[in-house]
Design an enzyme around this catalytic site. Structure first.
Site, PDB file in Angstrom:
ATOM      1  N   LEU A 156       0.830  -1.197   0.000  1.00  8.68           N
ATOM      2  CA  LEU A 156       0.000   0.000   0.000  1.00  8.68           C
ATOM      3  C   LEU A 156       0.868   1.251   0.000  1.00  8.68           C
ATOM      4  O   LEU A 156       1.707   1.431   0.888  1.00  8.68           O
ATOM      5  CB  LEU A 156      -0.888   0.017   1.245  1.00  8.68           C
ATOM      6  CG  LEU A 156      -1.824  -1.189   1.421  1.00  8.68           C
ATOM      7  CD1 LEU A 156      -2.311  -1.271   2.863  1.00  8.68           C
ATOM      8  CD2 LEU A 156      -2.997  -1.090   0.460  1.00  8.68           C
ATOM      9  N   ASP A 157       0.681   2.092  -0.990  1.00  4.35           N
ATOM     10  CA  ASP A 157       1.298   3.411  -0.944  1.00  4.35           C
ATOM     11  C   ASP A 157       0.714   4.175   0.242  1.00  4.35           C
ATOM     12  O   ASP A 157      -0.379   3.851   0.717  1.00  4.35           O
ATOM     13  CB  ASP A 157       1.042   4.140  -2.260  1.00  4.35           C
ATOM     14  CG  ASP A 157       1.624   5.537  -2.275  1.00  4.35           C
ATOM     15  OD1 ASP A 157       2.800   5.691  -1.895  1.00  4.35           O
ATOM     16  OD2 ASP A 157       0.893   6.472  -2.642  1.00  4.35           O
ATOM     17  N   ALA A 158       1.420   5.182   0.714  1.00  2.00           N
ATOM     18  CA  ALA A 158       0.956   5.930   1.880  1.00  2.00           C
ATOM     19  C   ALA A 158       0.198   7.197   1.489  1.00  2.00           C
ATOM     20  O   ALA A 158      -1.019   7.305   1.694  1.00  2.00           O
ATOM     21  CB  ALA A 158       2.139   6.277   2.798  1.00  2.00           C
ATOM     22  N   ASP A 194      -1.648   5.671  -5.870  1.00  2.00           N
ATOM     23  CA  ASP A 194      -2.291   6.730  -6.653  1.00  2.00           C
ATOM     24  C   ASP A 194      -1.405   7.278  -7.754  1.00  2.00           C
ATOM     25  O   ASP A 194      -1.865   8.075  -8.567  1.00  2.00           O
ATOM     26  CB  ASP A 194      -2.702   7.880  -5.726  1.00  2.00           C
ATOM     27  CG  ASP A 194      -1.486   8.638  -5.189  1.00  2.00           C
ATOM     28  OD1 ASP A 194      -0.644   7.992  -4.515  1.00  2.00           O
ATOM     29  OD2 ASP A 194      -1.372   9.845  -5.449  1.00  2.00           O
TER      30      ASP A 194
END
Length: 233
Positions: A9-11, A181
């Site tokens: 997961l990107d932050a 994103d």
């Protein structure tokens, strides 16, 4: 196990509302300096985003970026404030901004309940990211956090993912999916690393490089069936 067992997961702007945290930290810092933060924020964002793109291309280090964004801003303003001191104040304030995006907590809770392993994979600044995660409601669901500054390599570089997977014991990358994103760092990096990719695109923008995205979602809740193997690409 159906779906993907390893969830990367990107932050920023994937789990955390970075824009809200950035705004608060910048206005607080400019207030400390006696400068008009609201007026200067758009230009700061423009400078900062340009430097992060340069970082992804390998044209600047993260240590230099922290200071250079303020040096450039102050040079345009013709003021003599110390950019290094300003950076320290700003990063301290930024670490306080642990605002989750809508659906982030519910998603992490559901994935953890489904016995998925959750890892944050971020290019963000180490001290800021760890501080925000520790203060957030999703902290207990995250198995580990992989920060480019600490790994010594940045998304989308293949070496970043090589080091990340080495830390995980080199599991089968076919079991992994990356949610993020950014087309430039997340989708391109994930594709080069041989993991499935899911683009979080809340604005519904046309995808500039569709070949990089196995999946696309508008909201975080749309990722759960993908991760659990209940949705088609």
């Amino acid at each position: 196990m159906r779906g993907y067992g390893i969830i990367l997961l990107d932050a920023d702007q994937t789990l955390f509302d970075f824009h809200l945290a950035e705004r608060g930290a910048f206005l607080s810092t400019m207030g400390w300096l006696g400068l008009p933060g609201e007026e200067l924020l758009p230009r700061y964002i423009e400078i900062n985003e340009g430097l992060w793109r340069a970082l992804e291309r390998g044209e600047i280090t993260q240590e230099a970026l922290k200071i250079e964004r303020f040096r450039l801003l102050f040079a345009e303003l013709g003021v003599a404030h110390d950019p290094a001191a300003c950076s320290r104040v700003y990063l301290d304030a930024l670490g306080e901004g642990c605002y989750l995006l809508p659906g982030a907590q519910a998603l992490c809770e559901a994935l953890a309940a489904a016995e998925r392993r959750l890892y944050i994979a971020t290019n963000g600044i180490g001290a800021v990211q760890r501080r925000r995660l520790a203060r957030s409601a999703i902290c207990t669901y995250i198995d580990d956090i992989f920060i480019s500054e600490e790994l010594g390599s940045y998304k989308p570089e293949p070496d970043y993912f090589d080091r990340l997977f080495a830390r995980l014991g080199d599991p089968d990358r076919g079991r992994a999916i990356l949610l993020g994103d950014s087309i430039a760092s997340d989708m391109r990096g994930g594709r080069a690393a041989g993991v499935a990719t899911c683009w979080l695109n809340p604005a519904g923008l046309p995808c500039p490089e569709p070949s990089l995205c196995d999946y696309e979602i508008r909201a975080l809740e749309g990722f759960l069936p993908i991760a659990l193997g209940q949705a088609d690409g």
